[in-house]
Scaffold this motif. Structure first.
Motif, PDB file in Angstrom:
ATOM      1  N   ILE A 203       2.479  74.098 -47.093  1.00 37.95           N
ATOM      2  CA  ILE A 203       3.078  75.310 -47.646  1.00 37.95           C
ATOM      3  C   ILE A 203       3.845  74.979 -48.926  1.00 37.95           C
ATOM      4  O   ILE A 203       4.683  74.080 -48.951  1.00 37.95           O
ATOM      5  N   TYR A 204       3.531  75.713 -49.981  1.00 38.99           N
ATOM      6  CA  TYR A 204       4.227  75.582 -51.264  1.00 38.99           C
ATOM      7  C   TYR A 204       5.155  76.786 -51.399  1.00 38.99           C
ATOM      8  O   TYR A 204       4.706  77.934 -51.333  1.00 38.99           O
ATOM      9  N   ARG A 205       6.432  76.547 -51.573  1.00 39.51           N
ATOM     10  CA  ARG A 205       7.396  77.629 -51.707  1.00 39.51           C
ATOM     11  C   ARG A 205       7.856  77.728 -53.172  1.00 39.51           C
ATOM     12  O   ARG A 205       8.027  76.720 -53.849  1.00 39.51           O
ATOM     13  N   PHE A 206       8.041  78.965 -53.612  1.00 37.95           N
ATOM     14  CA  PHE A 206       8.417  79.165 -55.015  1.00 37.95           C
ATOM     15  C   PHE A 206       9.252  80.434 -55.155  1.00 37.95           C
ATOM     16  O   PHE A 206       9.263  81.303 -54.283  1.00 37.95           O
ATOM     17  N   SER A 207       9.932  80.518 -56.283  1.00 33.56           N
ATOM     18  CA  SER A 207      10.731  81.700 -56.609  1.00 33.56           C
ATOM     19  C   SER A 207       9.939  82.601 -57.548  1.00 33.56           C
ATOM     20  O   SER A 207       9.473  82.151 -58.609  1.00 33.56           O
ATOM     21  N   LEU A 208       9.791  83.830 -57.166  1.00 32.39           N
ATOM     22  CA  LEU A 208       9.056  84.806 -57.967  1.00 32.39           C
ATOM     23  C   LEU A 208       9.802  85.108 -59.264  1.00 32.39           C
ATOM     24  O   LEU A 208      11.007  85.306 -59.272  1.00 32.39           O
ATOM     25  N   LYS A 209       9.038  85.118 -60.368  1.00 37.05           N
ATOM     26  CA  LYS A 209       9.601  85.515 -61.656  1.00 37.05           C
ATOM     27  C   LYS A 209       8.740  86.659 -62.188  1.00 37.05           C
ATOM     28  O   LYS A 209       7.508  86.552 -62.180  1.00 37.05           O
ATOM     29  N   ILE A 210       9.349  87.731 -62.607  1.00 39.81           N
ATOM     30  CA  ILE A 210       8.590  88.891 -63.043  1.00 39.81           C
ATOM     31  C   ILE A 210       8.145  88.719 -64.492  1.00 39.81           C
ATOM     32  O   ILE A 210       8.958  88.509 -65.394  1.00 39.81           O
TER      33      ILE A 210
END
Length: 231
Positions: free
Chosen positions: A10-17
């Protein structure tokens, strides 16, 4: 935190608009990003090519377009899992996922400059699609290497035909799509819409985006009809 299931976990990331008119491309940073991405892709046997505005700039200006925002690349859907397995190596080199569309679009960013990677899957005979965007398969399969900003990169062999189809016979004339003066209200509304879309379960998400995709597909066939009439 958002997550992506990859062959390596699992790769976790922070969404950027990322919205149209966010900022102009920084050519120096983007050139280094493309160079380093190319090196990582080569080590992993990932084939990618230039597309859309990046291809247009490479052919017309031998550079990124000054009023563009990002780098556009294509990868065949058959290599999507290979790319996803590269995400941790990309992270080690400073690239972070900032957008992930479960239909086949990934955006990675480093130093505030991002790369859009479109994974085109078979759609209809001779046509591939990604998130409703349609491209003739021949442009993705029949490719050649060209020199671009000191890198060897793939482009469609019939790149001029692609550019005429995509942008019209006047493709050599620059067209500005935004003045980069986006209101705070638009940014907020776009952010909220994207956050909600990320949280939708598949049984709601896919019917919702299918309506949006159909407009893009209809636009493609209208463009094809016009293109064939002018030949």
């Amino acid at each position: 935190m958002e997550k992506i299931k990859t062959p390596k976990g699992i790769y976790r990331f922070s969404l950027k608009i990322l919205y149209l008119g966010r900022k102009r491309i920084d050519k120096k940073i983007s050139k280094q990003n493309l160079s380093d991405f190319n090196a990582i892709a080569t080590r992993n046997n990932l084939k990618f090519g230039l597309l859309y505005g990046t291809l247009l700039g490479a052919i017309r200006e031998q550079d990124f377009i000054a009023h563009d925002e990002d780098i556009d690349l294509f990868v065949l859907f058959e290599q999507q899992d290979l790319f996803l397995s590269m995400l941790f190596e990309l992270r080690e080199n400073g690239f972070e996922v900032v957008r992930y569309d479960r239909r086949g679009l990934v955006s990675i960013m480093r130093n505030n400059e991002y790369i859009d990677i479109y994974f085109f899957r078979p759609f209809r005979e001779g046509i591939r699609t990604c998130c409703g965007e349609c491209v003739f398969e021949k442009y993705l399969l029949d490719t050649i290497y060209m020199d671009f900003l000191s890198e060897k990169v793939l482009v469609p062999k019939d790149y001029e035909e692609f550019l005429i189809f995509q942008y019209g016979k006047d493709w050599k004339i620059p067209v500005y799509f935004t003045d980069f003066n986006v209101s705070k209200l638009y940014q907020l509304l776009f952010f909220l819409k994207e956050k909600i879309k990320y949280k939708l379960p598949d049984f709601i998400f896919y019917p919702y985006v299918r309506k949006l995709e159909q407009k893009l597909i209809d636009d493609f066939y209208q463009k094809l009809e016009k293109f064939e009439a002018q030949r």
